[in-house]
Motif scaffolding. Structure first.
Motif, PDB file in Angstrom:
ATOM      1  N   MET A 126       7.684  -4.942  -3.461  1.00  0.00           N
ATOM      2  CA  MET A 126       6.521  -5.766  -3.812  1.00  0.00           C
ATOM      3  C   MET A 126       5.810  -6.297  -2.562  1.00  0.00           C
ATOM      4  N   GLU A 127       5.639  -5.442  -1.581  1.00  0.00           N
ATOM      5  CA  GLU A 127       4.853  -5.782  -0.401  1.00  0.00           C
ATOM      6  C   GLU A 127       3.630  -4.859  -0.363  1.00  0.00           C
ATOM      7  N   THR A 128       2.495  -5.385   0.064  1.00  0.00           N
ATOM      8  CA  THR A 128       1.353  -4.502   0.265  1.00  0.00           C
ATOM      9  C   THR A 128       1.734  -3.456   1.319  1.00  0.00           C
ATOM     10  N   PRO A 129       1.581  -2.157   0.985  1.00  0.00           N
ATOM     11  CA  PRO A 129       2.018  -1.125   1.931  1.00  0.00           C
ATOM     12  C   PRO A 129       1.447  -1.377   3.325  1.00  0.00           C
TER      13      PRO A 129
ATOM     14  N   ASP B  87       7.682  -0.173   0.461  1.00  0.00           N
ATOM     15  CA  ASP B  87       6.901  -1.396   0.315  1.00  0.00           C
ATOM     16  C   ASP B  87       6.583  -1.692  -1.146  1.00  0.00           C
ATOM     17  N   VAL B  88       6.278  -0.646  -1.920  1.00  0.00           N
ATOM     18  CA  VAL B  88       5.961  -0.869  -3.334  1.00  0.00           C
ATOM     19  C   VAL B  88       7.188  -1.404  -4.076  1.00  0.00           C
ATOM     20  N   LEU B  89       8.363  -0.813  -3.813  1.00  0.00           N
ATOM     21  CA  LEU B  89       9.577  -1.289  -4.496  1.00  0.00           C
ATOM     22  C   LEU B  89       9.905  -2.726  -4.114  1.00  0.00           C
TER      23      LEU B  89
ATOM     24  N   MET C 179       1.549  14.521   6.615  1.00  0.00           N
ATOM     25  CA  MET C 179       1.395  13.065   6.700  1.00  0.00           C
ATOM     26  C   MET C 179       2.196  12.371   5.606  1.00  0.00           C
TER      27      MET C 179
ATOM     28  N   LEU D 223       1.100   0.553   5.569  1.00  0.00           N
ATOM     29  CA  LEU D 223       0.204   1.670   5.905  1.00  0.00           C
ATOM     30  C   LEU D 223      -1.260   1.320   5.669  1.00  0.00           C
ATOM     31  N   LEU D 224      -1.511   0.479   4.668  1.00  0.00           N
ATOM     32  CA  LEU D 224      -2.897   0.219   4.266  1.00  0.00           C
ATOM     33  C   LEU D 224      -3.516  -0.977   4.970  1.00  0.00           C
ATOM     34  N   ARG D 225      -2.699  -1.768   5.660  1.00  0.00           N
ATOM     35  CA  ARG D 225      -3.194  -3.054   6.142  1.00  0.00           C
ATOM     36  C   ARG D 225      -3.814  -2.953   7.528  1.00  0.00           C
ATOM     37  N   TRP D 226      -4.888  -3.669   7.726  1.00  0.00           N
ATOM     38  CA  TRP D 226      -5.584  -3.625   9.019  1.00  0.00           C
ATOM     39  C   TRP D 226      -4.807  -4.411  10.079  1.00  0.00           C
TER      40      TRP D 226
ATOM     41  N   ALA E 157      -0.649   5.720  10.458  1.00  0.00           N
ATOM     42  CA  ALA E 157      -1.108   6.964   9.840  1.00  0.00           C
ATOM     43  C   ALA E 157      -1.795   7.876  10.851  1.00  0.00           C
TER      44      ALA E 157
ATOM     45  N   VAL F 263       5.737   3.877   2.148  1.00  0.00           N
ATOM     46  CA  VAL F 263       4.917   3.339   1.064  1.00  0.00           C
ATOM     47  C   VAL F 263       5.795   3.016  -0.149  1.00  0.00           C
TER      48      VAL F 263
END
Lengths: 204, 204, 204
Positions: free
Chosen positions: B146-149, B142-144, B131, B151-154, B160, B139
């Protein structure tokens, strides 16, 4: 191996308890950020295991313990379910969570320092890696959730300094060849107490 | 080596195709964020290679494949040029890009799981690393930026879970000693179809 | 070992100077973000050592030099104290800091490329890792401080291109077996001059 501060069974139980509460803190932040259940799981895993994984990569303990011990991986998933179904209750017992988190902090700075020393790192490097073990997961948690790492902020009570105290004491104990269950527990306890006092009196 | 699911030539072509589309997704985000051409290249490289590099560091495959196979490194630079000169066109064929991205997702969760197992990781750890191979680059992207990943957003369709399905199937196939070109392709295909359905019907 | 471009003593002095100024840039950002003294220290350490640690993890130089050379670890703490007590003065000598930072950039892209090559990486990978050595710490600094990495932004003067020039020259010199103190210093100097010109004339 100086890192065998506790008997393997005791260490395993303590480790899993620390991982569980670190995972709770990750899961609760994920709830606040409106992440879905998978986001909760990712943040729980990253918070709980991130510090130890970074340490293991840096000292060459490959694959990291998080990937060889099934309990380490499954525990954050349990915490994910707890947070998902019970998060109002978990948030309400915030003091309990913070207390357990402080216990995890105390434990991981001591065991992290000892493991780094076992892998041949020097005194200062072992202290740094002990601290990284204790605080690294929280930094990864905050970065993934796009929050300024609370470790760095002046408006949060002390977190790094307690881990510095625990790591330094552990390194001193190793230097004088006196690290054992009693002294190691004492170092972890001192870091824990320091952290609880910082929380209670809002030391910054 | 169970990881030789495909013939080396076929695997190389599939890998490069997956890397190319992952790099496109990184490059397109860089365009949206007004990064310069070098920023596009950095984000393309990080998105395309990040997941595999993380996996390789964690399983001890050093130096990571991304640094030993010139094609892996150059392909994101080609994607950079494509994005830089043709980004309105690339954005317009968004469905094509998403389809190729889903193919990359399916492929990398299967090959990542197999490679982790080759390096001696257990079943659950191999699934997790499969995975990570598939979603890790996104991920980092998105971090580089400056966006909320995502992958984590509803509010983003499932990403995933399809990789979890592909990785788990692969680990099961390895367990019963039945991983080969046909079954491996099927696992990748199922992850791909699952991802396309999630996109089409907006599953969250 | 081609990496012994400079005599060990000279290299040590240059390394520490580069680490010191990179740490200053991390510490100054921490001040701007209102971090506490511990946050300053973390950002100083991460900025100064991050690029080299990433390179060492990727090439398998474990534990990283940052954890085996006490001076590498202590220098950012000295920079932390300087920033903490003297930050108005440090900010006022911004041009000096930027000049030293450009020197660090030039030095680290050259030594990073050479070290990667020593560890068996190919030409292109060595160039990439040389650049990573020079710019990686700054990216970590910005991510931890929740800033869009200045490396990626079009509104900042060129940073990556000078390091690309220095790394590429170094790799070429290695290819023709001509890397020595004189040529290595020249490559570092060219990267430095390029960076200073980019700053002066605001090249983007």
């Amino acid at each position: 191996m100086t890192s065998q501060i506790f008997s393997p069974d005791v260490e395993q139980v303590l480790d899993l308890a620390g991982i569980f509460v670190f995972a709770l803190s990750g899961g609760l932040l994920a709830i606040r950020k409106n992440f879905d259940v998978f986001g909760i799981a990712v943040l729980a895993e990253a918070t709980a295991l991130g510090g130890g994984v970074l340490r293991d990569v840096l000292i060459g303990a490959i694959p990291p313990a998080a990937f060889t011990n099934l309990g380490y991986f499954v525990t954050p998933l349990v915490a994910t379910l707890v947070v998902f179904f019970l998060h109002p209750e978990v948030a309400r017992i915030n003091l309990t969570v913070q207390t357990l988190d402080a216990l995890g902090l105390g434990l991981f700075c001591v065991t992290g320092t000892a493991k780094a020393h076992d892998y041949g790192l020097g005194v200062v490097a072992s202290i740094a890696l002990g601290m990284l073990t204790a605080v690294g997961g929280g930094v990864i948690r905050d970065v993934l959730a796009m929050e300024t790492p609370s470790l760095l902020r002046w408006d949060r009570s002390l977190y790094a300094v307690p881990s510095l105290v625990g790591s330094t004491l552990t390194a001193l104990l190793i230097s004088i060849d006196r690290l054992n269950t009693l002294t190691g527990s004492t170092a972890a306890l001192l870091a824990f107490v320091f952290r609880m006092l910082a929380l209670r009196y809002n030391w910054r």
